[in-house]
Structure formats: C-alpha cells, structure tokens
Design a protein around this motif. Sequence first.
Motif, PDB file in Angstrom:
ATOM      1  N   PHE A 201       0.836  -1.184   0.000  1.00 24.46           N
ATOM      2  CA  PHE A 201       0.000   0.000   0.000  1.00 24.46           C
ATOM      3  C   PHE A 201       0.881   1.248   0.000  1.00 24.46           C
ATOM      4  CE2 PHE A 201      -2.368  -3.409   2.010  1.00 24.46           C
ATOM      5  CZ  PHE A 201      -3.575  -3.362   1.328  1.00 24.46           C
ATOM      6  N   SER A 202       0.896   1.940  -1.099  1.00 23.70           N
ATOM      7  CA  SER A 202       1.668   3.179  -1.203  1.00 23.70           C
ATOM      8  C   SER A 202       0.921   4.303  -0.504  1.00 23.70           C
ATOM      9  CB  SER A 202       1.901   3.533  -2.674  1.00 23.70           C
ATOM     10  OG  SER A 202       0.679   3.946  -3.271  1.00 23.70           O
ATOM     11  N   ASP A 203       1.585   5.466  -0.418  1.00 22.48           N
ATOM     12  CA  ASP A 203       0.917   6.618   0.175  1.00 22.48           C
ATOM     13  C   ASP A 203      -0.265   7.063  -0.676  1.00 22.48           C
ATOM     14  OD1 ASP A 203       2.664   6.587   2.240  1.00 22.48           O
ATOM     15  OD2 ASP A 203       3.880   8.273   1.565  1.00 22.48           O
ATOM     16  N   GLY A 204      -0.255   6.720  -1.974  1.00 23.06           N
ATOM     17  CA  GLY A 204      -1.397   7.039  -2.820  1.00 23.06           C
ATOM     18  C   GLY A 204      -2.594   6.169  -2.525  1.00 23.06           C
ATOM     19  N   VAL A 205      -2.355   4.973  -1.960  1.00 23.29           N
ATOM     20  CA  VAL A 205      -3.449   4.074  -1.595  1.00 23.29           C
ATOM     21  C   VAL A 205      -3.881   4.314  -0.155  1.00 23.29           C
ATOM     22  CG1 VAL A 205      -4.119   1.648  -1.348  1.00 23.29           C
ATOM     23  CG2 VAL A 205      -2.660   2.345  -3.254  1.00 23.29           C
ATOM     24  N   LEU A 206      -2.911   4.334   0.749  1.00 21.29           N
ATOM     25  CA  LEU A 206      -3.167   4.633   2.154  1.00 21.29           C
ATOM     26  C   LEU A 206      -2.130   5.654   2.611  1.00 21.29           C
ATOM     27  CD1 LEU A 206      -3.961   1.225   3.926  1.00 21.29           C
ATOM     28  CD2 LEU A 206      -5.557   3.037   3.304  1.00 21.29           C
ATOM     29  N   ALA A 207      -2.553   6.843   2.927  1.00 13.62           N
ATOM     30  CA  ALA A 207      -1.640   7.868   3.424  1.00 13.62           C
ATOM     31  C   ALA A 207      -1.108   7.464   4.788  1.00 13.62           C
ATOM     32  CB  ALA A 207      -2.360   9.214   3.511  1.00 13.62           C
TER      33      ALA A 207
END
Length: 323
Positions: free
Chosen positions: A256-262
């Motif tokens: 989970f990247s920051d674009g998916v989960l901050a």
Amino acid sequence: MKWITARRRHPLAGYVVVILALALFGVGYAAVAPTSDQAQAQTLAADAPSPEDVDVAEGKTIFDQTCASCHGLDGSGGEFGPDLRDVGPAAIDFQVSTGRMPSMNPDAQMPRKPMVMTEQELANLIAYYNESIRNGGNGAEIPYDVPDVAPDFADFEPLRSDFDSDEAYHEAVEEAEAEYQAALEEYEAEYDDYISGADDTEMGMRLYLTNCAHCHGWSGGGGALTDGRWAPEIHDSTPREIYEAMVSGPGAMPMFSDGVLAPEEKQELISYVKTLQAEPNAGGIFDLQRVGQVAEGLIGWVVGLALIVACAIWITAKQRAHD
C-alpha cells in the motif's frame, strides 16, 4: 416446472435443498467480501541510526553467514531466495524482527518466531544492506517514528563477569534498572501518543475491514489462503511491524503506497487494530474466536437454516411412516 414438481417428494429432495441453500449463502458471501488493490510501496521518511551507532563490517559478516546462502553474496537472489536489492530496509527489518528470516526451509511459508539476533545485530545488518546491497533508494524505508517492541531489561542488564566485586555489580544492576525504567516509560509514552493520535476510529475500522479483514479475519486472528498458504494472526505484531507489512507486502500480501493509504490512514488502521486487540473476548458456549459479526451471523443463519430443514425432513418422514 413439472420436472421439479414430480420430484419434490423424493426422499433426497430435502437434502438437495439444504445443499443448494448452503452453496447459495457461501457464494453470496464470497461475492460481497471486500478486496484490496495492490500498489507499489513507499513510506514516510524517518531518521535512521547514526553511523557511529552501527557496525557495517559486522553487518556484512551477518549477511554472509545468514543470508547469502539463499539470496547471494550481492543480494541478487538465487534458486532458494528472491532478489533483495529492491525490497527496501523495511522488508528486511520486518522479516528478521518477526523471526521469519533467516529460514531453514525457503520453500515453506515461515511462521512468526523469536528473532534470532539482537537488535544491535539487526541494525548492523540493515546498515550493511543500505550501503552495499540496496539498489539506490528503491523499497520502503523503516518507519522509525512508529513504535516497535518495548525495551527488554536483558539489553540493559550488566554481566557479572565484568565486575570484580559484588558491590560494584549490584550498583551496575541498579543503574541498569533505572535506565530500563526510563526507556520503558519513554516507549510507553511514544506508544500512547501514536495510538491516541489517531482520532477517527470509524475510519480505522473501515480501512481494516476493506483492506485486511478478508485475509487476517475480523479480529486479526488470521485465516487460510490458497495453495496451502495462510494469513498470519497479528495479535502480537507491533505498530511498526504492521506498518512495515503494509509498505513491503510480505508473501501474498499486497503493498500500500501513500497514494493508496496515506501515513495518517495507516496510523488510523493500526490504532484500530491495537484497540481491537485490547478488547476482551466475550467467550461463551459457542466461542468462534471473534471472527466477526458478519461471519458469526452467517454461521448462525446457515446452521439454523440447516437445522430447520433437517427438522422438516424428519417430521415429514415420520408422518409418512405413520400414514
């Protein structure tokens, strides 16, 4: 319709109805179960240990002795281990700190075990990985600002052999106890600040149920996957280990990247998980290990429906026998 009507009084008709009902509810539940998206992992930047706190040469020795046989001397992977150059230090820290690596059986999924090295040795290993193995800046960094495991007194306790007298040794033990208590209080304060810093419990719950519960279970107890794999329970996981798992994607877990989960959303999710773990199990005669309201309701509905159908079949059979 005539074909169904002609066979609805068959002795096996009731069993067919039960099987179809169970299959219908099972397929329906699988269809509405949440899924998660996979994305390339990044994480927040944090301060790593200073160069004077680590021994890169010792890290190389540890890597050569415990990692190179499967992952190669340069970390490029081989027959028994994947390429480590792009996984990032968060993946190394997660795998080693949870005892999953080093592994004696590279073909099997490894369960959580006690770490085989000290925290200092792990820090040295990661320092060597960053300097000589890692491919540029690829992979997720270790979130040092997320609480990890609580300090252990064994890391502070002095060795009796280092002192000439019992008096000097006891004084050193008292100093070590004071240092340990200070470190423990600091850790507990950081832990409480991180968990309490997430103020949206509903958001954490939604994030967990959407992205995690379908594998790890509603209560974090884990569950079976395909091909003989399983999603481990997360009851003993520290906030940092949960964070590292999200950004490194171990095994079949998505990243989970920051674009998916901050980072703030990750904090909300972790806070919800740790709060959920602190809740006592209500137990009862039919304790289902807190698998969740939906699953418990489905089990209750299916079992109840099966009992009703079975009773109907039994009553009908008794009536026919009486007639």
